[in-house]
Every structure is written in C-alpha cells, then in structure tokens.
Design a protein around this motif. Structure first.
Motif, PDB file in Angstrom:
ATOM      1  N   VAL A 124       0.844  -1.187   0.000  1.00  0.00           N
ATOM      2  CA  VAL A 124       0.000   0.000   0.000  1.00  0.00           C
ATOM      3  C   VAL A 124       0.888   1.249   0.000  1.00  0.00           C
ATOM      4  CG1 VAL A 124      -0.190  -0.012   2.538  1.00  0.00           C
ATOM      5  CG2 VAL A 124      -1.951   1.142   1.183  1.00  0.00           C
ATOM      6  N   LYS A 125       0.464   2.283  -0.738  1.00  0.00           N
ATOM      7  CA  LYS A 125       1.232   3.539  -0.748  1.00  0.00           C
ATOM      8  C   LYS A 125       1.292   4.116   0.661  1.00  0.00           C
ATOM      9  CE  LYS A 125      -0.155   4.815  -5.419  1.00  0.00           C
ATOM     10  NZ  LYS A 125      -1.310   5.426  -6.092  1.00  0.00           N
ATOM     11  N   GLY A 126       2.481   4.363   1.139  1.00  0.00           N
ATOM     12  CA  GLY A 126       2.636   4.920   2.482  1.00  0.00           C
ATOM     13  C   GLY A 126       2.662   3.859   3.571  1.00  0.00           C
ATOM     14  N   LYS A 189      -2.738  12.499   2.435  1.00  0.00           N
ATOM     15  CA  LYS A 189      -3.812  13.371   2.931  1.00  0.00           C
ATOM     16  C   LYS A 189      -5.099  12.655   3.324  1.00  0.00           C
ATOM     17  CE  LYS A 189      -2.364  17.711   0.750  1.00  0.00           C
ATOM     18  NZ  LYS A 189      -1.022  17.257   0.321  1.00  0.00           N
ATOM     19  N   TYR A 190      -4.967  11.580   4.088  1.00  0.00           N
ATOM     20  CA  TYR A 190      -6.165  10.946   4.627  1.00  0.00           C
ATOM     21  C   TYR A 190      -5.892  10.344   5.994  1.00  0.00           C
ATOM     22  CZ  TYR A 190      -4.456   6.296   3.106  1.00  0.00           C
ATOM     23  OH  TYR A 190      -3.737   5.149   2.933  1.00  0.00           O
ATOM     24  N   THR A 191      -6.954  10.124   6.762  1.00  0.00           N
ATOM     25  CA  THR A 191      -6.860   9.469   8.067  1.00  0.00           C
ATOM     26  C   THR A 191      -7.894   8.360   8.117  1.00  0.00           C
ATOM     27  OG1 THR A 191      -6.404  11.657   9.004  1.00  0.00           O
ATOM     28  CG2 THR A 191      -6.789   9.883  10.572  1.00  0.00           C
ATOM     29  N   LEU A 192      -7.505   7.218   8.687  1.00  0.00           N
ATOM     30  CA  LEU A 192      -8.419   6.087   8.815  1.00  0.00           C
ATOM     31  C   LEU A 192      -8.756   5.848  10.281  1.00  0.00           C
ATOM     32  CD1 LEU A 192      -6.529   3.487   6.535  1.00  0.00           C
ATOM     33  CD2 LEU A 192      -8.311   5.117   5.854  1.00  0.00           C
ATOM     34  N   ALA A 193      -9.959   5.353  10.541  1.00  0.00           N
ATOM     35  CA  ALA A 193     -10.324   4.884  11.882  1.00  0.00           C
ATOM     36  C   ALA A 193     -11.013   3.537  11.709  1.00  0.00           C
ATOM     37  CB  ALA A 193     -11.253   5.870  12.573  1.00  0.00           C
TER      38      ALA A 193
HETATM   39  N1  GSH Z   1      -8.327   9.043  -0.984  1.00  0.00           N
HETATM   40  C1  GSH Z   1      -8.456   7.656  -0.564  1.00  0.00           C
HETATM   41  C2  GSH Z   1      -9.929   7.237  -0.590  1.00  0.00           C
HETATM   42  O1  GSH Z   1     -10.814   8.053  -0.297  1.00  0.00           O
HETATM   43  O2  GSH Z   1     -10.185   6.057  -0.941  1.00  0.00           O
HETATM   44  C3  GSH Z   1      -7.933   7.523   0.852  1.00  0.00           C
HETATM   45  C4  GSH Z   1      -7.933   6.104   1.373  1.00  0.00           C
HETATM   46  C5  GSH Z   1      -6.747   5.331   0.821  1.00  0.00           C
HETATM   47  O3  GSH Z   1      -5.907   5.853   0.062  1.00  0.00           O
HETATM   48  N2  GSH Z   1      -6.661   4.056   1.202  1.00  0.00           N
HETATM   49  C6  GSH Z   1      -5.551   3.209   0.827  1.00  0.00           C
HETATM   50  C7  GSH Z   1      -5.432   3.132  -0.680  1.00  0.00           C
HETATM   51  O4  GSH Z   1      -6.448   2.997  -1.354  1.00  0.00           O
HETATM   52  C8  GSH Z   1      -5.741   1.815   1.366  1.00  0.00           C
HETATM   53  S1  GSH Z   1      -5.777   1.796   3.139  1.00  0.00           S
HETATM   54  N3  GSH Z   1      -4.202   3.231  -1.213  1.00  0.00           N
HETATM   55  C9  GSH Z   1      -4.006   3.195  -2.632  1.00  0.00           C
HETATM   56  C10 GSH Z   1      -2.810   2.382  -3.000  1.00  0.00           C
HETATM   57  O5  GSH Z   1      -2.049   1.954  -2.134  1.00  0.00           O
HETATM   58  O6  GSH Z   1      -2.647   2.183  -4.233  1.00  0.00           O
END
Ligand code: GSH
Length: 285
Positions: A124-126, A189-193
């Motif tokens: 996953v990115k990040g 630029k996102y936060t998860l819970a």
């Molecule tokens: N902007 C995204 C959304 O609303 O879906 C934020 C959430 C997000 O980026 N989640 C991760 C993701 O989809 C997974 S926890 N990453 C994309 C990737 O790794 O390609």
C-alpha cells in the motif's frame, strides 16, 4: 485538516450497551444482475452462496454470500429489484475488504477468470501491507488485503466520512463499537479509523476514511446499509435516542416477516439497521 483530539473517548456509558451483545451481520446492496455477482464472488473471490430468497409480491430477490455460516460470519446481502438493471454507486461507499494469505495469487486468479483488477498487488502507498483492488460487476471495489488465514476473511466495510471525530463519537457512543485503531497518512492526505464489536483478526470491522478537507460525499442508490444484531431492538432504540442518535425507523416487526428491527442514520447519512438476534437466527433455520 481536522485533528483527532479525543481519540480515546470510547467508553460506552449506557447500561444497556454493556449488557447487549452486538455483531455486524451483513452489508446490503442493490445489483442489476444477480447471477453475474454470484459468479464473481463464488468463482473469483472464493465465497459461498449461503442462501437465496425470492419475494415476488414485493418484486425483489436476495442472495447472501460470504466465507462462513451467517450464525458466526459476516455476509453480503445482494438485492435484485425486478426490472432494475443498474444503480448509481455514488462516492461515499469505499470498498469491502477481503483478507487473503496471498494477494498476488488472488489478483492473478481474478484476472485469469475475466475479472478486473484496478490496482495491481503490491505494498500500500505509504505502508507495507500488500493490497490489490478488484472491481465487481456493478463497479464496487474490493480491497484484497494480505493477512494470514483468519476466521473472517470478509474483514472490512469502508465508508468515507466528512468529519472523523464526529463519526468516532457516533460509532462509539451511539452504536457501541470500540475504536480499534487509527492511522493518519499525511503524504496522501487521509486518516483512517477502524471500529467494531471485536478484534479485527476475527470480526468484520468498519473502516472510516477521512480525506483532508472533504466534508461530503454523494451517496448514490446502490449501497443500502449494514445490519447488526442486538438482543432487544426496543432497548437499543431508547439507548440510541439517549445518546443523541436519530431513529429513522421505529423499533418493531417487519410486516410479513415478523423480524423485529430498528434503524438509525449516522451523521453522514448512512443507514444502520439493528436486527433482533433471536428473530435473525430463526430466519436462518
Ligand atoms: N483518498 C483515498 C480514498 O478516499 O479512498 C484515501 C484512502 C486510501 O488511500 N486508502 C488506501 C489506498 O487505497 C488503502 S488503506 N491506497 C491506494 C494504493 O495503495 O494504491
């Protein structure tokens, strides 16, 4: 960007919340072609078709799919309305998560079977968890998440929310869930819970995504709700009201079926339906 200020404010203070035992039962959504979905979930995602019913007098049918019996596991309830062949997916619903031991192999299998992978398997990115995204016949996203084998492969329902703290307060105080963990990913630029009624290893949980600065999402009309169990819909209705939640459907039996339910709408407008546990188990007999 909103900061999470009172992250640990999860202690449910109602007496009924402490006595009740709740569980996420199934997610309900509408599809235009039942058979295409059943094929995708059984052949390409490895689910079982658990039960089907047809209600001709109300012109719809349902199919329940999942990885284990509904007595213990989360399920997907598909609804087909006679003659309606497509729905607007909206942007609020994010994905269903499926935990699999080998996401690379699972993504290959989906592609080989004619399914669509919109994001190839890889970290996953990040972060470091290996994920992939698949798109089902309606356009819903399925996140494949690499994890060792678990009791509950159907592990997440992800919804996007406009104010994470407001949602955490609602799901802990009104719905009685526990806040399991949060994760801020500033580079994207996102936060998860993550919230739920039990640990992530063996329960389906709710994953909330807050995208910095975004306060509203179009809902569409395909995703309907999540059903949850309660021991008493009347006490749950009282507890929801006392906690400041909104009742969108008064507690009582569903005409024709008899199963007692009560529904609430969360701060983002998503619907949650509590189902009497005993009535639900009778439906399964
Ligand atoms: N902007 C995204 C959304 O609303 O879906 C934020 C959430 C997000 O980026 N989640 C991760 C993701 O989809 C997974 S926890 N990453 C994309 C990737 O790794 O390609």
């Amino acid at each position: 960007r909103r900061h999470l200020t009172t992250m640990a404010a999860a202690a449910p203070d109602s007496e009924w919340l402490q006595q009740d035992s709740r569980r996420m039962l199934h997610a309900v959504y509408r599809v235009g072609d039942m058979q295409k979905h059943i094929d995708f979930y059984t052949k390409l995602l490895g689910m079982k078709l658990l039960r089907q019913r047809d209600i001709p007098q109300d012109k719809y049918s349902n199919a329940f799919l999942g990885y284990g019996p509904e007595e213990t596991n989360f399920a997907i309830e598909l609804t087909y309305n006679y003659g309606v062949d497509s729905y607007d997916i909206g942007e609020g619903f994010g994905h269903f998560g499926v935990a699999l031991p080998d996401v690379y192999a699972a993504a290959d299998k989906i592609k080989a079977g004619g399914g669509t992978i919109t994001r190839e398997a890889g970290p996953v990115k990040g972060g470091s968890t290996v994920i992939a995204f698949a798109r089902d016949p309606t356009g819903y996203m399925w996140e494949l998440i690499q994890r060792k084998q678990t009791q509950e492969p159907l592990c997440q329902v992800m919804l996007r929310v406009g104010d994470l703290q407001r949602s955490i307060d609602y799901f802990t105080k009104v719905m009685g869930m526990k806040l399991l963990r949060t994760r801020d990913v500033p580079e994207y630029k996102y936060t998860l819970a993550f919230l739920g009624y039990g640990p992530e290893e063996d329960n389906c949980v709710l994953e909330l995504t807050y995208n910095y600065g975004k306060t509203e999402y179009a809902k569409g009309n395909a995703y309907a709700q999540v059903a949850l169990s309660t021991k008493d819909v009347y006490k749950t209705a009282e507890q929801i009201r006392a906690a400041g939640g909104a009742i969108s459907r008064e507690p009582g039996p569903v005409p024709g079926i008899g199963t007692k339910i009560v529904a609430t709408i969360d701060p983002d407008g998503y619907k949650w339906v509590f189902v009497d546990e005993e009535d639900f188990n009778k439906e399964l007999e």
